[in-house]
Design an enzyme around this catalytic site. Structure first.
Site, PDB file in Angstrom:
ATOM      1  N   TYR A 175       1.030  -1.087   0.188  1.00  0.00           N
ATOM      2  CA  TYR A 175      -0.037  -0.061   0.166  1.00  0.00           C
ATOM      3  C   TYR A 175       0.792   1.105   0.042  1.00  0.00           C
ATOM      4  O   TYR A 175       0.623   2.251  -0.823  1.00  0.00           O
ATOM      5  CB  TYR A 175      -0.973  -0.081   1.150  1.00  0.00           C
ATOM      6  CG  TYR A 175      -1.663   1.176   1.255  1.00  0.00           C
ATOM      7  CD1 TYR A 175      -3.028   1.493   0.866  1.00  0.00           C
ATOM      8  CD2 TYR A 175      -1.159   2.218   2.295  1.00  0.00           C
ATOM      9  CE1 TYR A 175      -3.641   2.809   0.885  1.00  0.00           C
ATOM     10  CE2 TYR A 175      -1.627   3.347   2.478  1.00  0.00           C
ATOM     11  CZ  TYR A 175      -2.981   3.724   1.870  1.00  0.00           C
ATOM     12  OH  TYR A 175      -3.733   4.896   2.115  1.00  0.00           O
ATOM     13  N   GLY A 176       2.050   1.131   0.924  1.00  0.00           N
ATOM     14  CA  GLY A 176       2.813   2.409   0.861  1.00  0.00           C
ATOM     15  C   GLY A 176       3.442   2.735  -0.534  1.00  0.00           C
ATOM     16  O   GLY A 176       3.708   3.610  -0.732  1.00  0.00           O
TER      17      GLY A 176
END
Length: 242
Positions: free
Chosen positions: A161-162
């Protein structure tokens, strides 16, 4: 800014329309005069957003689609349906996101990692790519990517996600440079901490004093989708809460 009439007679596609910010933005866009196309995975939550948007603006359109399993042909089919119905698309708002929770990279399930990168980056691009010709048919076509705070999502444990957040921050100016000043507008929105299901996977609700209701940032979505967002062409707007 006042959202009243800011999107009058415009057509806006919202991906992740059943989520925290997506649903709030859908209602705000409808209130601003837009016909909103509600794209999401589950029909029941989309129906609730449909009812809320219809109560304040033009009748919305439901388009159930699972971004995790959708292929480029599915996005092309969606674009063709929009073209057949409206002949154009005035705005595309990316709110859909995938996040399982904070996990060390070395212990991340490979499928979870791939799913996060796909939904949070690849699927967003495939949808944008399919819609670019429609956005080019209108006078102020805009694609808006909702992003997370890099100070948080680039830190330890945010995984795929990051990484997808950082990649999108690169995609926005890259794509705008290719489209030029006369092409569709591409911009990003970084809202402040929001009280959403996604954030609840990383922070304890009773200890998360910084989070605000997602609806606090709905007006910023409307602004970036409207002609008033021209100042943010190729840029990312940091949106402070009211």
């Amino acid at each position: 800014m006042s959202v009243q009439g800011a999107l009058q007679d415009r057509v806006v596609l919202i991906a992740g329309a059943a989520g925290g910010l997506g649903s709030a933005a859908a209602v705000a866009c409808a209130q601003a005069g837009a016909t909103v196309i509600l794209l999401g995975r589950k029909v029941a939550p989309l129906n609730r957003v449909y009812d809320a948007a219809k109560a304040v603006g033009p009748e919305p359109i439901l388009y159930p689609l699972d971004l995790e399993g959708a292929a480029p042909d599915d996005y092309d089919q969606l674009a063709q349906a929009i073209d057949a119905e409206f002949g154009r698309l005035d705005g595309l708002l990316h709110c859909a996101a995938e996040f399982k929770g904070l996990t060390p990279l070395r212990h991340t399930d490979p499928a979870d990692f791939a799913r996060a990168v796909h939904v949070d980056l690849t699927a967003r691009w495939w949808l944008t790519q399919a819609c670019l010709p429609l956005l080019a048919k209108t006078d102020a076509g805009a694609a808006v990517f909702v992003l997370d705070d890099p100070a948080r999502s680039s830190a330890a444990f945010w995984g795929g996600y990051g990484l997808a957040q950082s990649a999108q921050a690169t995609l926005i100016p890259m794509l705008q440079a290719e489209l030029g000043e006369q092409g569709p507008r591409v911009s990003g929105l970084r809202p402040g901490p929001m009280r959403t299901g996604l954030r609840g996977k990383a922070y304890q609700l009773n200890a998360d004093t910084e989070a605000r209701p997602a609806a606090d940032y709905a007006a910023a979505c409307v602004e970036l989708l409207s002609p008033a967002g021209a100042a943010w062409r190729g840029k990312i707007r940091e949106a402070a809460s009211p």
